[in-house]
Structure formats: structure tokens, C-alpha cells
Design a protein around this motif. Structure first.
Motif, mmCIF file in Angstrom:
data_model
loop_
_atom_site.group_PDB
_atom_site.id
_atom_site.type_symbol
_atom_site.label_atom_id
_atom_site.label_comp_id
_atom_site.label_asym_id
_atom_site.label_seq_id
_atom_site.Cartn_x
_atom_site.Cartn_y
_atom_site.Cartn_z
ATOM 1 N N THR A 1 0.820 -1.202 0.000
ATOM 2 C CA THR A 1 0.000 0.000 0.000
ATOM 3 C C THR A 1 0.856 1.254 0.000
ATOM 4 O OG1 THR A 1 -1.728 1.206 1.207
ATOM 5 C CG2 THR A 1 -0.199 -0.081 2.530
ATOM 6 N N ASN A 2 0.336 2.305 -0.621
ATOM 7 C CA ASN A 2 0.985 3.605 -0.574
ATOM 8 C C ASN A 2 0.663 4.323 0.732
ATOM 9 O OD1 ASN A 2 2.088 3.239 -3.103
ATOM 10 N ND2 ASN A 2 0.762 4.693 -4.140
ATOM 11 N N SER A 3 -0.219 3.746 1.530
ATOM 12 C CA SER A 3 -0.575 4.333 2.825
ATOM 13 C C SER A 3 0.528 4.088 3.848
ATOM 14 C CB SER A 3 -1.865 3.710 3.363
ATOM 15 O OG SER A 3 -2.956 4.044 2.562
ATOM 16 N N THR A 4 0.529 4.903 4.888
ATOM 17 C CA THR A 4 1.443 4.679 6.002
ATOM 18 C C THR A 4 0.912 3.532 6.850
ATOM 19 O OG1 THR A 4 0.249 6.194 7.463
ATOM 20 C CG2 THR A 4 2.018 7.143 6.089
ATOM 21 N N THR B 1 4.211 -0.985 3.591
ATOM 22 C CA THR B 1 3.542 0.319 3.568
ATOM 23 C C THR B 1 4.509 1.354 3.014
ATOM 24 O OG1 THR B 1 4.268 1.033 5.766
ATOM 25 C CG2 THR B 1 2.254 -0.328 5.655
ATOM 26 N N SER B 2 4.043 2.572 2.879
ATOM 27 C CA SER B 2 4.924 3.631 2.384
ATOM 28 C C SER B 2 6.038 3.938 3.389
ATOM 29 C CB SER B 2 4.120 4.898 2.080
ATOM 30 O OG SER B 2 3.520 5.402 3.260
ATOM 31 N N ASP B 3 5.872 3.498 4.637
ATOM 32 C CA ASP B 3 6.933 3.671 5.634
ATOM 33 C C ASP B 3 8.124 2.756 5.345
ATOM 34 O OD1 ASP B 3 5.131 5.329 7.059
ATOM 35 O OD2 ASP B 3 4.398 3.633 8.241
ATOM 36 N N ASP B 4 7.882 1.674 4.615
ATOM 37 C CA ASP B 4 8.899 0.640 4.408
ATOM 38 C C ASP B 4 9.737 0.805 3.150
ATOM 39 O OD1 ASP B 4 7.846 -0.765 6.666
ATOM 40 O OD2 ASP B 4 6.261 -1.543 5.379
ATOM 41 N N TYR B 5 9.218 1.534 2.163
ATOM 42 C CA TYR B 5 9.909 1.580 0.869
ATOM 43 C C TYR B 5 9.625 2.914 0.198
ATOM 44 C CZ TYR B 5 11.956 -0.712 -3.281
ATOM 45 O OH TYR B 5 12.765 -1.081 -4.328
ATOM 46 N N TRP B 6 10.601 3.476 -0.473
ATOM 47 C CA TRP B 6 10.466 4.817 -1.019
ATOM 48 C C TRP B 6 9.737 4.867 -2.352
ATOM 49 C CZ3 TRP B 6 14.858 2.117 -0.041
ATOM 50 C CH2 TRP B 6 15.581 1.661 -1.144
ATOM 51 N N VAL C 1 7.899 -0.588 -6.847
ATOM 52 C CA VAL C 1 7.271 -0.779 -5.545
ATOM 53 C C VAL C 1 7.133 -2.269 -5.214
ATOM 54 C CG1 VAL C 1 4.868 -0.766 -6.316
ATOM 55 C CG2 VAL C 1 5.423 0.083 -4.039
ATOM 56 N N PHE C 2 7.084 -3.109 -6.234
ATOM 57 C CA PHE C 2 6.888 -4.549 -6.043
ATOM 58 C C PHE C 2 8.183 -5.334 -5.814
ATOM 59 C CE2 PHE C 2 3.333 -3.206 -8.871
ATOM 60 C CZ PHE C 2 2.318 -3.330 -7.935
ATOM 61 N N GLU C 3 9.339 -4.721 -6.032
ATOM 62 C CA GLU C 3 10.611 -5.440 -5.948
ATOM 63 C C GLU C 3 10.832 -6.148 -4.614
ATOM 64 O OE1 GLU C 3 13.472 -2.475 -7.118
ATOM 65 O OE2 GLU C 3 13.003 -2.748 -9.249
ATOM 66 N N PRO C 4 10.614 -5.494 -3.454
ATOM 67 C CA PRO C 4 10.827 -6.215 -2.192
ATOM 68 C C PRO C 4 9.920 -7.433 -2.035
ATOM 69 C CG PRO C 4 10.742 -3.852 -1.806
ATOM 70 C CD PRO C 4 10.310 -4.079 -3.223
ATOM 71 N N LYS D 1 -3.919 3.538 -10.491
ATOM 72 C CA LYS D 1 -2.457 3.481 -10.369
ATOM 73 C C LYS D 1 -1.971 2.074 -10.015
ATOM 74 C CE LYS D 1 -2.473 5.466 -5.750
ATOM 75 N NZ LYS D 1 -2.137 6.686 -5.009
ATOM 76 N N ASP D 2 -2.810 1.285 -9.341
ATOM 77 C CA ASP D 2 -2.467 -0.117 -9.078
ATOM 78 C C ASP D 2 -2.367 -0.887 -10.393
ATOM 79 O OD1 ASP D 2 -2.635 0.373 -6.304
ATOM 80 O OD2 ASP D 2 -4.732 -0.259 -6.232
ATOM 81 N N ALA D 3 -3.354 -0.678 -11.252
ATOM 82 C CA ALA D 3 -3.375 -1.360 -12.550
ATOM 83 C C ALA D 3 -2.178 -0.962 -13.406
ATOM 84 C CB ALA D 3 -4.683 -1.060 -13.285
ATOM 85 N N ILE D 4 -1.860 0.311 -13.400
ATOM 86 C CA ILE D 4 -0.717 0.802 -14.182
ATOM 87 C C ILE D 4 0.581 0.187 -13.671
ATOM 88 C CG2 ILE D 4 0.643 2.866 -14.727
ATOM 89 C CD1 ILE D 4 -2.083 4.407 -14.665
ATOM 90 N N ALA D 5 0.759 0.183 -12.355
ATOM 91 C CA ALA D 5 1.991 -0.361 -11.769
ATOM 92 C C ALA D 5 2.150 -1.848 -12.079
ATOM 93 C CB ALA D 5 1.993 -0.145 -10.253
ATOM 94 N N THR D 6 1.059 -2.612 -11.938
ATOM 95 C CA THR D 6 1.165 -4.050 -12.196
ATOM 96 C C THR D 6 1.436 -4.342 -13.664
ATOM 97 O OG1 THR D 6 -1.242 -4.238 -12.360
ATOM 98 C CG2 THR D 6 -0.257 -4.757 -10.235
ATOM 99 N N LYS D 7 0.816 -3.594 -14.546
ATOM 100 C CA LYS D 7 1.062 -3.789 -15.973
ATOM 101 C C LYS D 7 2.529 -3.504 -16.298
ATOM 102 C CE LYS D 7 -0.571 -2.463 -20.536
ATOM 103 N NZ LYS D 7 -1.559 -1.717 -21.317
#
Length: 131
Positions: free
Chosen positions: A23-26, A51-56, A64-67, A87-93
Motif C-alpha cells: 500500500t501507498n498508505s502509512t 507500507t509507504s513507511d517501508d519503501y520509497w 514498488v513490487f521489488e521487495p 495506479k495499481d493497474a498501471i503499476a502491475t502492468k
């Protein structure tokens, strides 16, 4: 839209599949959001939580999916990502993963369709079959 989250996650795990929450949420906002679902414990439902706290990197950046890919030792082609925003769909594609949109109010069926993404009205519509 997430009223079936816990039961669907149990079904996914019963099929021997790995689960992740990205998630992009904290983490603080995630705790608030979870209270609107039927999930009692994130750690019991997910093999990986970020969460967004864990990865930049944030969605729609596919990095965002690498870890998650590294931690769970999976290839992008093995992942079906369920999300509720365009934006989820765009990132996964961009990452080479499959996508299922949930029409939660963050994005409509028409918005998902406009970018060629498949969507369902709620998680209760998710058909789970062993592969």
C-alpha cells in the motif's frame, strides 16, 4: 467492497498461494483502514506487508513490487495483484503482473476498462480455482 477480504484471503492461502499487501498508505493509516474490513490480523492473512513507511517507491512505479518479489521468491508473471485504484493497474502492468480491479469507489468499472484492466464489484466475486 472489502467485506469478503478475510474469507477470500483464507481461501487463497488454503490453495497454497502466497499473499502480500502493498500500500501507498502509512502503517498508521493502514491500521485505520483495516478496521473497515473483516480482517482481524494482517500478519495472519499476509506473507508480506509493505507500507509507504517501508519503501520509497510508490505505485504507479513498478519498482514498488521489488521487495515483495524478492522476499516471496516469485516472478512477476506468477503474481495476480488485486487493487482498487487505476495506479495499481498501471503499476502491475508495468511490472509484468496480472491485475484484478475492485470497484471500491476509488475507481469505477469504466475507469478500469479505459486502461484495459479487468474489474469486479467486490472481493466476493473473486473466483478462486486451484491451478
Amino acid at each position: 467492497p472489502f467485506e469478503f477480504a478475510s474469507s477470500q484471503l483464507r481461501k487463497i492461502k488454503a490453495l497454497g498461494k502466497k499473499t502480500a499487501l502493498i500500500t501507498n498508505s502509512t502503517s498508521e493509516l493502514l491500521e485505520i483502514d483495516v478496521k473497515t474490513t473483516d480482517i482481524s490480523s494482517l500478519e495472519d492473512c499476509f506473507d508480506f506487508i509493505q507500507t509507504s513507511d517501508d519503501y520509497w517507491h510508490k505505485k504507479p512505479d513498478p519498482r514498488v513490487f521489488e521487495p515483495m518479489l524478492e522476499t516471496l521468491n516469485v516472478e512477476p508473471s506468477q503474481v495476480a495483484y488485486i487493487g482498487d485504484e487505476v495506479k495499481d493497474a498501471i503499476a502491475t502492468k508495468r511490472a509484468g503482473m496480472r491485475f484484478i480491479g475492485v470497484e471500491s469507489g476509488m475507481a469505477t468499472a469504466a475507469e478500469f476498462a479505459s486502461i484495459g484492466a479487468f474489474s469486479i464489484r467486490s472481493l466476493g466475486e473473486l473466483a478462486l480455482k486451484p491451478h
